[in-house]
Design an enzyme around this catalytic site. Structure first.
Site: not given
Ligand code: TA6
Length: 307
Positions: A180, A279
Site C-alpha cells: 500500500h 498500490e
Molecule cells: O487502498 C485504498 C483503501 O482501501 C481506501 O479505501 C482507504 O481505506 C485506504 O485503503 C486506507 O485504509 P487504512 O485502513 O490504512 O486507513
C-alpha cells in the site's frame, strides 16, 4: 545473506552492521538504514517501511501526524496488506471463506503484527533486509489459513525493491494482498500516473462499477480504484518521476481528497494535497491461490523514470 541470531535486543542484533541501527518511535522498534547515498526506516511492526530517501529526496510519503502505537499501522510508507486487501467482505468468496468476517480488520493483520528481522546483507552500494512473520501468528487472528510470510527489501541509490513471499502451510489457501505505497507530491493537481490508458478499473466510489481509464490518471476528487495493472507504471510529480514495476496484474490508486481526509486517522485535513497511493496488488480477479507448500512472491521495484 547472513542469518541473524534474532535477539529481543534489536540494537545488540544490529551491532555488527555498518549501515543499520536500532531506533524507537513511540511504542515501536525499527531499523534505521543510513548509507551515504540513501536512507530508510523500517519498523518491526508490519515490516513497514516508513521512509526511503535517495540523496536526501524522499521517495515515500509519511504522515506528519503519524502515530507509533502497538497493533496499529502507521499512516504512510508501505503498509503490507495481507492476507486480504481492504474490507474482507469485498473480497472474492475464496478469500472470504478463510476469514471470520465479523472480526476482520481492514487490510488483514500482517501490518499490525510484530515481524522478526531474519537476515541483513550489506554491500558497498546496497543493503538487503529480510523480515519474517511466522504462521503461528495467524492463530490469534480471524484467519483460518496457515502460511509463512517473508519480505525482502533491497535498498540502494538506484531505488528500492520489495519482495513479499507467501509460503502456504499444510492447507491450500487463497489470499488477496497489496503493497500500500504512499508517494509524496508537492501538488496533487500537478500529479499524474501514466501507464493505465485504456485499462479497465473498478470504481469503489461509484458502486464498484467497471470503467475504462482514458489517458493518464489525474486527481480532481476522492479516488479509490482497482485497476487491471500494467507491469510498468510511472508516477509524475513536480519534483520526482518514479517508475513502479510490479509482477502482479492489479493495482489500487487512492487519494482520499477533502472530505474523507477529515475522517482519516493520522492524517492532516489538507494532507490529500501532498500524497497519493499507487498500490501493487493481487486483488479481485488477480488473487493468489496456493496448494499446500506452494509459494508466491509479489514484487515491486521503484526507480527513477527515464521518461
Ligand atoms: O487502498 C485504498 C483503501 O482501501 C481506501 O479505501 C482507504 O481505506 C485506504 O485503503 C486506507 O485504509 P487504512 O485502513 O490504512 O486507513
Amino acid at each position: 545473506m547472513s542469518n541473524l541470531e534474532y535477539t529481543s535486543e534489536l540494537s545488540q542484533c544490529l551491532a555488527p552492521y555498518r549501515f543499520c541501527s536500532a531506533i524507537t518511535r513511540g511504542e515501536l522498534e525499527g531499523i534505521n538504514v543510513t548509507h551515504a547515498d540513501f536512507s530508510a526506516v523500517i519498523l518491526l511492526q508490519g515490516a513497514q517501511l516508513l521512509e526511503f530517501t535517495v540523496a536526501g529526496q524522499p521517495w515515500i510519503w509519511l504522515s506528519e501526524t503519524a502515530e507509533y502505537k502497538k497493533g496499529a499501522a502507521v499512516r504512510g510508507g508501505i503498509p503490507i496488506c495481507w492476507p486480504w486487501f481492504g474490507d474482507a467482505d469485498k473480497n472474492p468468496v475464496a478469500v472470504q471463506s478463510m476469514i471470520d468476517l465479523a472480526n476482520a480488520p481492514a487490510h488483514g493483520f500482517a501490518r499490525s503484527q510484530d515481524w522478526q528481522i531474519n537476515a541483513i546483507s550489506e554491500h558497498d552500494d546496497r543493503v538487503e533486509l529480510t523480515f519474517i512473520l511466522n504462521s503461528d501468528v495467524s492463530q490469534n487472528t480471524p484467519w483460518q489459513g496457515d502460511a509463512n510470510l517473508s519480505v525482502t527489501f533491497t535498498l540502494s541509490a538506484t531505488g528500492l525493491t520489495l519482495a513479499l513471499t507467501t509460503i502456504a502451510g499444510s492447507q491450500p489457501l487463497t489470499i488477496s494482498q497489496a503493497l500500500h505505497t504512499y508517494f509524496p507530491t508537492e501538488d496533487i493537481f500537478q500529479t499524474r500516473v501514466s501507464g493505465f490508458d485504456g485499462l479497465s478499473y473498478i470504481d469503489a466510489l461509484d458502486g464498484w462499477a467497471n470503467k475504462t481509464q482514458q489517458g493518464d490518471i489525474i486527481f480532481s476528487a476522492e479516488t479509490d480504484r482497482i485497476y487491471a495493472a500494467p507491469a510498468k507504471q510511472t508516477i509524475h510529480t513536480p519534483k520526482l518521476r518514479l517508475c513502479l514495476a510490479c509482477n502482479s496484474a492489479s493495482a489500487v490508486v487512492w487519494n482520499p481528497w477533502i472530505e474523507k481526509s477529515t475522517r482519516l486517522s493520522q492524517f492532516a485535513d489538507d494532507a490529500w494535497q501532498r500524497m497519493l497511493c499507487v498500490e501493487s496488488a493481487n486483488v479481485m480477479d488477480d488473487v493468489v491461490t496456493l496448494k499446500a507448500g506452494e509459494r508466491s512472491t509479489l514484487t515491486l521495484a521503484l526507480t527513477i523514470a527515464d521518461e
